[in-house]
Design an enzyme around this catalytic site. Sequence first.
Site, PDB file in Angstrom:
ATOM      1  N   ARG A  36      -1.036  -2.768  -6.732  1.00  0.00           N
ATOM      2  CA  ARG A  36      -1.335  -3.832  -5.759  1.00  0.00           C
ATOM      3  C   ARG A  36      -2.301  -4.836  -6.368  1.00  0.00           C
ATOM      4  NH1 ARG A  36      -1.465  -4.826  -0.093  1.00  0.00           N
ATOM      5  NH2 ARG A  36      -3.523  -5.275   0.772  1.00  0.00           N
TER       6      ARG A  36
ATOM      7  N   LYS B   1      -2.478  -2.159   7.764  1.00  0.00           N
ATOM      8  CA  LYS B   1      -3.595  -1.600   8.514  1.00  0.00           C
ATOM      9  C   LYS B   1      -3.607  -2.150   9.934  1.00  0.00           C
ATOM     10  CE  LYS B   1      -6.708  -0.720   4.620  1.00  0.00           C
ATOM     11  NZ  LYS B   1      -8.044  -1.021   4.034  1.00  0.00           N
TER      12      LYS B   1
ATOM     13  N   HIS C 177      -2.956   1.962  -6.082  1.00  0.00           N
ATOM     14  CA  HIS C 177      -3.536   0.689  -5.667  1.00  0.00           C
ATOM     15  C   HIS C 177      -3.670  -0.279  -6.837  1.00  0.00           C
ATOM     16  CE1 HIS C 177      -4.792  -0.574  -1.707  1.00  0.00           C
ATOM     17  NE2 HIS C 177      -5.769  -1.303  -2.222  1.00  0.00           N
TER      18      HIS C 177
ATOM     19  N   TYR D 217      -9.735 -11.163  -6.418  1.00  0.00           N
ATOM     20  CA  TYR D 217      -8.686 -11.273  -7.438  1.00  0.00           C
ATOM     21  C   TYR D 217      -8.717 -12.605  -8.186  1.00  0.00           C
ATOM     22  CZ  TYR D 217      -6.750  -7.249  -5.005  1.00  0.00           C
ATOM     23  OH  TYR D 217      -6.579  -6.015  -4.440  1.00  0.00           O
TER      24      TYR D 217
ATOM     25  N   HIS E 100      -4.247  -9.161   3.994  1.00  0.00           N
ATOM     26  CA  HIS E 100      -5.697  -9.120   4.171  1.00  0.00           C
ATOM     27  C   HIS E 100      -6.096  -9.888   5.423  1.00  0.00           C
ATOM     28  CE1 HIS E 100      -6.593  -8.325  -0.374  1.00  0.00           C
ATOM     29  NE2 HIS E 100      -6.353  -7.215   0.291  1.00  0.00           N
TER      30      HIS E 100
ATOM     31  N   ARG F 221       0.838  -1.183   0.000  1.00  0.00           N
ATOM     32  CA  ARG F 221       0.000   0.000   0.000  1.00  0.00           C
ATOM     33  C   ARG F 221       0.887   1.252   0.000  1.00  0.00           C
ATOM     34  NH1 ARG F 221      -2.120  -3.458   4.096  1.00  0.00           N
ATOM     35  NH2 ARG F 221      -4.231  -4.221   3.650  1.00  0.00           N
TER      36      ARG F 221
END
Length: 330
Positions: free
Chosen positions: A279, A205, A276, A311, A302, A181
């Site tokens: 990514r 995150k 992004h 994806y 994730h 990110r």
Amino acid sequence: MTAAAGEGRASDRAQRMELSAEDASLPGFEDVEAFCAALAVERGASPHTVRAYRDDVLGYLRWALRANVHPREVTYRQLRRYLAELDQARYARTTIKRHLSALRSFYRWMNRTGRTMNDPACVAQAPKGERRLPKVITNADMVTLLGVFGDEDAFGEPREQTPADMRDQAILEFLFSCGARVSEASGLLEAWVNFSALEVKVFGKRAKERIVPLSRTAARIMERYQREARPQLLGERESDYFFVSNRGNGVSPDAIRKMFKRALRLAGLDEGLSPHAMRHSFATDLLEGGADLRSVQDMLGHASLSTTQIYTHVSPDRLKDIHKLAHPRA
């Protein structure tokens, strides 16, 4: 005070200056400010994330004022009316879902801190929308993009690189090689990069730590930047950050986004793409290359496998190849 803390406080002051006097007088404003502070401290949310939550919840407070209800006393029916008004105003369904997600977090925090016993958002449902596939960059376009700040032009002729060019090329390679990110590139520390092991430690995150493999190409370009360009950008200054600005500070997420837009323009690509997209491309390329979903989840950081599953779309050409290999009558 550390440089990072100083920059964080300066960013917070700038955000507060952006707020109007009308916003500051809204019923529930102090609750929103305390909630945003908790997001930053307890969950380690980035300034960009905190700003997004603040904007969404403040929009809700403005509606509550117009509807003559206090945010701590809103009922489930009233909240549904708010969501319906967003829908009638032709907000995108993804935007409405984002607003509701922010309100769910806000009311959970309000309940946990004893500010209210009311939680109208816990059972509210956002309108279902189409699941859009993430935008990806084709392999040919990716080669062009990664080369815009390189030491050769599009025709293979040598080109003189500035220290900033070397840094920007290294950032692009890092984003694509690690599926990182923008905030992870901005916050990357020099001590977290291990060229001999071809791996990088990043904090994603909620301050979640993960180790991500680094490609040999990215390692070579990043190591050259570290050796040749970084000392020139720092001068007599010192910094723990791996990617540093022309003034010797850590490169901010906004600066990376601006650099990415410039790279798209130089590459002649769609300027509507965001960092992004690199990514997304990283994840798509891994899955199409045969990587298992769980490994891609770990590399992306994730929390839920369902997030990674978006994806799993494959291109028509890839479907044809699979059909030829697997179908008995192909």
